[in-house]
Design a protein around this motif. Structure first.
Motif: not given
Length: 243
Positions: A1-28
């Motif tokens: 399966m291929r799509s720009e949806l599977f680009a690395e930039s769309n994967y969950e951001v794994e980073a240290a900290g409680t509040f982690v910005r995933q992209n400009s519109k979403m946070m974890k």
């Protein structure tokens, strides 16, 4: 399966900290560090054992402030273990780390904040009821807060010369600033159409103000100076009590 949806930039951001910005519109939020408070309905996904509880106003005093001022948010308390993803209608998300400071925030721009922070609704100093009453949410202590802005924000550094901002575009500012309300209310502002620029907030002293490139209509609608459905007028929620 291929799509720009599977680009690395769309994967969950794994980073240290409680509040982690995933992209400009979403946070974890990583819940292993304790409970958080968030805007009710802002959850878009979660993983793990997460519990949601309605967050009360914190007593009669805070409840009355919300009813009278129109400031404040429907909040939920989030606990458990795992991670939760939050967003608010595609608004831009920003994270601020507080280290014992206080910050004054327009409640409509709050997405989430650490349970370790103390929150209160306060009248903006210098913006009394003569100007319609302007109330903001003050967060104090050590923790994180996530804000939403309607578009890319502008950071203004304040100093000796006053910085004037439309109160509907002001997102937050550092506590301790000297604030004054510049009002230009004439017959045109009271009868018929208005320019929508009858009030400006003036900030003086060393600090900052965050401005968003839109107006959340705290003081009225964009076309004729009147309220849009569901919007509070200059008196916040005060008018609703006496209807």
């Amino acid at each position: 399966m291929r799509s720009e949806l599977f680009a690395e930039s769309n994967y969950e951001v794994e980073a240290a900290g409680t509040f982690v910005r995933q992209n400009s519109k979403m946070m974890k939020i990583e819940l292993s560090q304790g409970n958080v408070k968030a805007l009710a309905g802002s959850m878009v996904a979660y993983q793990g054992d997460v519990q949601f509880e309605h967050q009360g106003t914190g007593g009669f005093g805070k409840w009355l402030k919300q009813k009278v001022t129109g400031e404040g948010l429907p909040l939920m308390r989030i606990g458990g273990t795992g991670e939760i993803f939050l967003a608010n209608n595609g608004a831009d998300v920003h994270i601020i780390d507080l280290e014992g400071e206080s910050i004054s925030i327009n409640g409509q721009n709050i997405l989430a904040f650490s349970d370790t922070l103390q929150d209160d609704i306060q009248m903006v100093r210098g913006a009394g009821m003569a100007s319609g009453g302007l109330f903001n949410t003050t967060l104090t202590g050590t923790g994180q807060v996530a804000l939403c802005t309607d578009g890319p924000p502008l950071l203004l550094t304040t100093g000796e010369a006053a910085t004037y901002v439309d109160p509907d575009a002001a997102v937050c500012w550092s506590a301790g600033l000297n604030i004054q309300v510049k009002a230009d209310i004439g017959m045109k502002a009271l009868i018929g159409r208005t320019s929508g620029e009858e009030f400006q907030l003036g900030f003086g002293g060393q600090g900052f103000v965050i401005v968003q490139p839109s107006e959340n209509m705290r003081f009225g609608g964009p076309q004729d100076g009147g309220q849009e459905p569901g919007q509070e007028g200059p008196l916040g929620g005060l008018g609703n009590i006496f209807r």
